[in-house]
Design a protein around this motif. Structure first.
Motif, short mmCIF file in Angstrom:
data_model
loop_
_atom_site.label_atom_id
_atom_site.label_comp_id
_atom_site.label_asym_id
_atom_site.label_seq_id
_atom_site.Cartn_x
_atom_site.Cartn_y
_atom_site.Cartn_z
N SER A 114 0.42 -1.10 0.19
CA SER A 114 0.48 -0.24 0.01
C SER A 114 0.90 1.27 -0.15
O SER A 114 1.60 0.93 -0.01
CB SER A 114 -1.08 -0.26 1.51
N GLY A 115 0.45 2.74 -0.18
CA GLY A 115 0.91 3.59 0.14
C GLY A 115 0.98 3.83 1.46
O GLY A 115 0.60 3.10 2.90
N TRP A 116 1.22 5.37 1.65
CA TRP A 116 1.66 5.29 2.71
C TRP A 116 0.92 5.98 3.92
O TRP A 116 0.67 5.94 5.14
CB TRP A 116 2.78 6.55 3.01
N GLY A 117 -0.60 6.10 3.23
CA GLY A 117 -1.88 6.59 3.43
C GLY A 117 -2.26 5.33 4.32
O GLY A 117 -3.40 5.58 4.79
N ARG A 118 -2.31 4.68 3.62
CA ARG A 118 -2.79 2.68 3.33
C ARG A 118 -4.15 2.86 3.22
O ARG A 118 -5.02 1.84 3.60
CB ARG A 118 -2.97 2.14 5.46
N ALA A 119 -5.08 3.92 2.66
CA ALA A 119 -6.23 4.14 2.18
C ALA A 119 -6.72 3.10 1.48
O ALA A 119 -7.35 2.50 1.01
CB ALA A 119 -7.07 4.92 2.32
N LEU A 120 -5.50 3.26 0.45
CA LEU A 120 -5.52 2.47 -1.28
C LEU A 120 -4.63 0.95 -1.37
O LEU A 120 -3.12 1.82 -0.21
CB LEU A 120 -5.00 3.06 -2.34
N SER A 121 -4.56 -0.27 -1.48
CA SER A 121 -3.52 -0.68 -1.93
C SER A 121 -3.45 -1.56 -3.27
O SER A 121 -4.17 -1.27 -3.69
CB SER A 121 -3.79 -2.15 -0.86
N GLN A 177 10.32 3.03 -1.51
CA GLN A 177 10.20 3.04 0.74
C GLN A 177 8.64 3.19 0.15
O GLN A 177 7.97 2.97 1.67
CB GLN A 177 10.69 3.28 0.95
N LEU A 178 7.71 3.30 -0.85
CA LEU A 178 6.05 3.42 -0.82
C LEU A 178 5.95 4.58 -0.18
O LEU A 178 4.76 4.15 0.69
CB LEU A 178 5.86 1.95 -0.38
N ARG A 179 6.08 5.57 -0.11
CA ARG A 179 6.17 6.91 0.69
C ARG A 179 4.91 7.74 0.39
O ARG A 179 4.56 8.86 0.97
CB ARG A 179 7.78 6.98 1.09
N SER A 180 5.05 7.26 -1.28
CA SER A 180 4.05 8.04 -1.63
C SER A 180 2.78 8.01 -1.27
O SER A 180 2.55 6.36 -0.79
CB SER A 180 3.92 7.95 -3.19
N TYR A 181 1.68 8.57 -0.47
CA TYR A 181 0.74 8.51 0.41
C TYR A 181 -0.26 7.94 -0.03
O TYR A 181 -1.51 7.08 0.45
CB TYR A 181 0.09 9.54 0.97
N GLY A 182 -0.81 7.92 -1.51
CA GLY A 182 -1.65 7.10 -1.91
C GLY A 182 -1.70 6.19 -2.99
O GLY A 182 -0.88 5.54 -2.63
N ASP A 183 -1.71 6.08 -4.37
CA ASP A 183 -1.64 5.37 -5.39
C ASP A 183 -0.67 5.53 -6.70
O ASP A 183 -0.31 4.41 -7.70
CB ASP A 183 -2.54 4.76 -6.34
N ALA A 184 0.20 6.52 -6.48
CA ALA A 184 1.49 6.41 -7.50
C ALA A 184 2.72 5.03 -7.52
O ALA A 184 2.40 5.11 -8.71
CB ALA A 184 1.77 8.02 -7.43
N ALA A 185 2.62 5.02 -6.44
CA ALA A 185 3.40 3.28 -6.69
C ALA A 185 2.48 2.43 -6.57
O ALA A 185 3.59 1.17 -6.30
CB ALA A 185 4.49 3.01 -5.69
N LEU A 186 2.11 2.21 -6.91
CA LEU A 186 0.43 1.00 -6.58
C LEU A 186 1.00 0.24 -8.51
O LEU A 186 0.53 1.16 -9.35
CB LEU A 186 -0.62 1.16 -6.14
N ASN A 187 0.58 -1.33 -8.43
CA ASN A 187 0.39 -1.23 -9.58
C ASN A 187 -0.87 -2.50 -9.20
O ASN A 187 -0.82 -4.27 -9.21
CB ASN A 187 1.24 -1.51 -10.72
N ASP A 188 -1.99 -2.29 -9.34
CA ASP A 188 -3.14 -3.35 -8.69
C ASP A 188 -3.23 -5.00 -9.78
O ASP A 188 -4.10 -3.92 -11.10
CB ASP A 188 -4.02 -2.79 -8.36
N GLY A 189 -3.33 -5.71 -9.53
CA GLY A 189 -3.82 -6.49 -10.36
C GLY A 189 -2.59 -6.82 -11.47
O GLY A 189 -2.03 -7.86 -12.34
N GLY A 200 -5.92 4.05 7.95
CA GLY A 200 -5.37 4.53 7.05
C GLY A 200 -6.32 6.18 6.68
O GLY A 200 -7.15 6.22 7.57
N PHE A 201 -5.40 7.53 5.62
CA PHE A 201 -5.51 7.97 5.78
C PHE A 201 -5.56 8.69 4.49
O PHE A 201 -4.61 7.97 3.75
CB PHE A 201 -4.82 8.90 6.45
N HIS A 202 -5.87 10.00 4.39
CA HIS A 202 -5.90 10.95 2.96
C HIS A 202 -5.13 12.18 3.04
O HIS A 202 -5.28 12.67 4.25
CB HIS A 202 -7.01 10.70 2.18
N GLN A 203 -3.71 12.26 2.21
CA GLN A 203 -3.39 13.87 2.09
C GLN A 203 -3.64 14.89 1.31
O GLN A 203 -3.98 13.91 0.26
CB GLN A 203 -1.93 14.07 2.58
N PHE A 204 -4.61 16.02 1.24
CA PHE A 204 -4.47 16.59 0.02
C PHE A 204 -3.23 18.09 0.34
O PHE A 204 -3.21 18.73 1.40
CB PHE A 204 -6.06 17.72 0.69
N GLN A 205 -2.80 18.14 -0.95
CA GLN A 205 -2.05 19.06 -1.35
C GLN A 205 -1.77 19.62 -1.76
O GLN A 205 -1.86 19.10 -3.16
CB GLN A 205 -0.29 18.24 -0.61
#
Length: 436
Positions: A8-15, A43-55, A303-308
């Motif tokens: 998952s991303g660092w926010g853990r809301a998306l995996s 290190q999967l420190r992007s908060y959302g799904d920038a580093a994820l590739n589900d499936g 988890g959580f979301h960050q808005f920036q």
């Protein structure tokens, strides 16, 4: 070589779940790239799904973390993409050099810093990370290719801030900055409200400047917080503080409205009314949350979301309106940051613009997604943009319009990765690779 894992991303809301390879040598990465092209993560420190590739497949770069070479005459260091930026800082600061740009966590890898063109507390002085990169090596279809900002500018600008879509970042050369030592003189002072905060940021002459904002404050206290101003120095390092850890997911009530308001009040009062100046090891002001391992567990299992966002200087009042909306929502966490940014950016999709950037964390609970959607609309109306490294909820069309050089990026990326093997969940969600 491939293992089926969930991550998952660092926010853990998306995996995501899929096959992940973790090469240790360049030869192994080349073979992977030729046989099964796949996007990479660190290190999967992007908060959302920038580093994820589900499936789909993905490449974990954390074992490719070596220093290749350092030239003390020029200050240029050549490192593999999996090296954490904090490790580089600790390695060189005592020797009189430092990475010019340090993001909010030392666990971010060099590859991640490039792919997101990260910024630090000194963006108004030195610009973004990519502006100090002199060469990037990409793995493309099993072959390592080098790119520089002068000879291959188009692909370089598509790679820096380009979310890993041009190929796997293998290594990079970075021009380090001379520094006096590995300590920082840190001055903290209370700021009583929004107008005072903007004025303090505008008149700060410190190399490193950041503001903590009490995102629960209302009325005359709206926008109150603490301004931190730092300068690197030398000296005897005090005893290093032992890292703490959050062992389990915090309960739901831990970040309830009354608890957050009480914490923010105490945090604001921790700095004396007259302010204070201290000397700290540079890692503490650079990476304050790294001293708490797994701090993302404080938001519970959901988890959580960050808005920036960042908005132009002339649209600072839009951020005040955002803070009013956030304070009235009762959803903000204690983590909220305000900075002034310069104009420096190195890539087509780089986040920075000259203006003010606001970042706020929200627990992933009812109402958060709607609130973040409203904040995105307010950002768009203010001619600003949202930060891909933190985003998990934005919609495609509105975000693409925030990045006027998206078309140039898309042309370069389509040529570098015609089969769209590098596409990640964020790129799909925002439809960034679409020609429409």
């Amino acid at each position: 070589m491939w293992n089926e894992i969930s991550y998952s991303g660092w926010g853990r809301a998306l995996s995501a779940k899929g096959r992940v390879a973790r090469p240790e040598r360049l030869s192994a990465l080349a073979q992977l790239s030729q046989e099964t092209p796949a996007p990479a993560f660190g290190q999967l420190r992007s908060y959302g799904d920038a580093a994820l590739n589900d499936g789909g497949p993905a490449v974990d770069m954390t074992r490719l973390d070596r220093m290749i070479n350092f030239d003390p005459d020029t200050g240029i260091v050549h490192v593999e993409a999996g090296m954490p930026i904090g490790d580089m800082g600790r390695l060189f600061a005592a020797r009189g050099w430092i990475p010019p740009v340090m993001p909010g966590t030392g666990f971010a890898t060099v590859g991640g810093c490039i792919a997101n063109d990260v910024h630090g507390k000194n963006h108004h002085v030195v610009g973004s990370f990519g502006q100090h990169v002199t060469e990037i090596t990409l793995m493309m279809n099993g072959k390592a290719k080098k790119f520089t900002p002068d000879k291959t500018a188009t692909l370089f600008k598509a790679t820096v801030g380009g979310l890993g879509q041009t190929g796997v970042i293998v290594s990079a050369k970075i021009r380090l900055m001379p520094c006096k030592g590995d300590m920082m003189v840190l001055t903290e002072r209370r700021i009583d409200g929004w107008d005072q905060f903007i004025d303090a940021l505008d008149h700060s002459h410190a190399d490193y400047t950041v503001g903590w904002i009490d995102a629960t404050a209302k009325g005359n206290s709206l926008g109150r917080g603490i301004l931190e101003e730092g300068e690197i120095t030398s000296g005897v390092s005090p005893k290093t503080k032992k890292a703490r850890a959050v062992p389990i997911n915090a309960p739901h009530w831990a970040l309830s409205g009354p608890v957050v308001r009480a914490f923010n009040e105490a945090y604001f009062r921790r700095v004396p009314a007259k302010g204070r100046t201290t000397v700290k090891p540079i890692a503490e002001p650079f990476f304050p949350l790294d001293a708490i391992h797994n701090w993302n567990r404080l938001y519970g299992k959901r988890g959580f979301h960050q808005f920036q966002c960042v908005v132009p200087l002339a649209h600072a009042p839009a951020l005040r309106l955002m803070l009013e909306r956030i304070a009235n929502s009762g959803l903000a966490s204690p983590l909220a940051v305000l900075k002034r940014m310069g104009a420096g950016r190195a890539g087509y999709l780089s986040f920075p613009m000259e203006g003010y950037t606001l970042a706020v964390d929200f627990p992933a609970r009812q109402g958060s997604a709607q609130l973040i959607g409203e904040l995105q609309d307010m950002t768009s109306d203010a001619q600003g943009r949202v930060y891909f490294a933190k985003d998990a909820l934005a919609s495609g069309g509105a975000v693409r319009a925030m990045y006027p050089e998206h078309g140039e990026w898309l042309k370069a990326v389509s040529k570098a990765d015609p089969d769209q093997a590098m596409v990640t969940d964020l790129v799909r969600r925002l439809d960034l690779r679409s020609t429409q």
